[in-house]
Design a protein around this motif. Structure first.
Motif, PDB file in Angstrom:
ATOM      1  N   ARG A  36      63.120  76.959  78.698  1.00  0.00           N
ATOM      2  CA  ARG A  36      61.857  77.710  78.588  1.00  0.00           C
ATOM      3  C   ARG A  36      60.860  77.262  79.654  1.00  0.00           C
ATOM      4  NH1 ARG A  36      63.322  76.529  73.228  1.00  0.00           N
ATOM      5  NH2 ARG A  36      61.880  74.779  73.110  1.00  0.00           N
ATOM      6  N   GLU A  62      71.104  83.128  76.631  1.00  0.00           N
ATOM      7  CA  GLU A  62      70.252  82.217  75.874  1.00  0.00           C
ATOM      8  C   GLU A  62      71.059  81.393  74.890  1.00  0.00           C
ATOM      9  OE1 GLU A  62      67.060  84.414  74.139  1.00  0.00           O
ATOM     10  OE2 GLU A  62      66.455  85.236  76.058  1.00  0.00           O
ATOM     11  N   SER A  63      72.053  82.007  74.246  1.00  0.00           N
ATOM     12  CA  SER A  63      72.826  81.271  73.254  1.00  0.00           C
ATOM     13  C   SER A  63      73.708  80.216  73.916  1.00  0.00           C
ATOM     14  CB  SER A  63      73.663  82.231  72.416  1.00  0.00           C
ATOM     15  OG  SER A  63      74.629  82.866  73.229  1.00  0.00           O
ATOM     16  N   HIS A  68      70.877  73.248  72.113  1.00  0.00           N
ATOM     17  CA  HIS A  68      69.755  72.402  71.735  1.00  0.00           C
ATOM     18  C   HIS A  68      70.254  70.978  71.868  1.00  0.00           C
ATOM     19  CE1 HIS A  68      67.089  75.524  70.215  1.00  0.00           C
ATOM     20  NE2 HIS A  68      68.191  76.146  69.868  1.00  0.00           N
ATOM     21  N   GLY A  69      69.509  70.152  72.560  1.00  0.00           N
ATOM     22  CA  GLY A  69      69.922  68.770  72.752  1.00  0.00           C
ATOM     23  C   GLY A  69      70.305  68.484  74.181  1.00  0.00           C
ATOM     24  N   TRP A  95      60.783  67.613  76.797  1.00  0.00           N
ATOM     25  CA  TRP A  95      62.061  67.314  77.438  1.00  0.00           C
ATOM     26  C   TRP A  95      61.812  66.497  78.691  1.00  0.00           C
ATOM     27  CZ3 TRP A  95      63.354  68.858  82.417  1.00  0.00           C
ATOM     28  CH2 TRP A  95      62.503  69.812  83.004  1.00  0.00           C
ATOM     29  N   ASP A 127      66.891  67.877  76.581  1.00  0.00           N
ATOM     30  CA  ASP A 127      66.942  68.998  75.644  1.00  0.00           C
ATOM     31  C   ASP A 127      67.041  70.294  76.446  1.00  0.00           C
ATOM     32  OD1 ASP A 127      66.538  71.065  73.803  1.00  0.00           O
ATOM     33  OD2 ASP A 127      65.067  69.921  72.645  1.00  0.00           O
ATOM     34  N   ALA A 142      67.602  73.407  75.592  1.00  0.00           N
ATOM     35  CA  ALA A 142      66.902  74.582  75.073  1.00  0.00           C
ATOM     36  C   ALA A 142      65.415  74.532  75.441  1.00  0.00           C
ATOM     37  CB  ALA A 142      67.071  74.693  73.564  1.00  0.00           C
ATOM     38  N   ALA A 143      64.802  73.364  75.313  1.00  0.00           N
ATOM     39  CA  ALA A 143      63.390  73.222  75.693  1.00  0.00           C
ATOM     40  C   ALA A 143      63.228  73.391  77.205  1.00  0.00           C
ATOM     41  CB  ALA A 143      62.854  71.860  75.248  1.00  0.00           C
TER      42      ALA A 143
END
Length: 182
Positions: free
Chosen positions: A78, A133-134, A138-139, A54, A72, A74-75
């Protein structure tokens, strides 16, 4: 591996400096760091990249609120540096969502290390973490037009991958100064 750099726009073009993000804990800290790089309140870009996973762009124009784009979410979620950029506002969450998560925790006195496996507290913790988290898509998230007036269109920004920081610097005419800090 991470790479982070500041690109400050000046009368003479772009000036680059690498930056250490270890002391940066919030977006406000990051914006302050960017503002320090440009005493004349010029545009400063903070470019952060994690090896092909990302990248993020934070644009600070004087005292205005920072504008953020993350390739991104989601990436980035983390990543400790990504978490700085993924504010509630950027993710479309109400700032009060954290309080809701705290209310969902089962604080029954066993949090000091005592084991109380019979009540399913572990399941409650998972349920409290799940919605946060949800909520991270993603993206890409954020202002994809953050570099539009500097010559990088939304479409170009969204299509970047790999060495996105290098591609951005090249589009801005700042690749040589960026290479000095890599």
């Amino acid at each position: 591996m991470y790479f982070a750099a500041l690109l400050a726009r000046t009368e003479d073009g772009w000036e680059a400096s690498d930056t250490e993000l270890d002391d940066v804990e919030t977006l406000s800290d990051l914006a302050d760091l960017a503002r320090e790089a440009s005493p004349d309140e010029d545009t400063v870009l903070v470019l952060i990249e994690q090896e092909d996973a990302w990248f993020g762009v934070v644009r600070v124009d004087g005292e205005e609120d920072p504008r953020i784009y993350v390739s991104d979410a989601a990436a980035a979620a983390r990543s400790s540096y990504g978490e700085i950029l993924l504010t509630d506002e950027l993710l479309g969450r109400d700032p009060g969502d954290d309080a809701t998560d705290l209310d969902a925790l089962d604080l029954d006195g066993t949090e000091d290390g005592e084991s109380d496996d019979d009540d399913g507290a572990d399941g409650d913790d998972d349920a409290a973490a799940g919605p946060g988290e949800s909520a991270v898509p993603h993206g890409p998230v954020g202002d994809a037009e953050v570099l539009e007036d500097l010559g990088v269109s939304e479409k170009e920004l969204r299509s970047m991958s790999g060495d996105a920081v290098g591609e951005i610097a090249e589009a801005l005419g700042a690749s040589e100064v960026l290479e000095t800090v890599r």
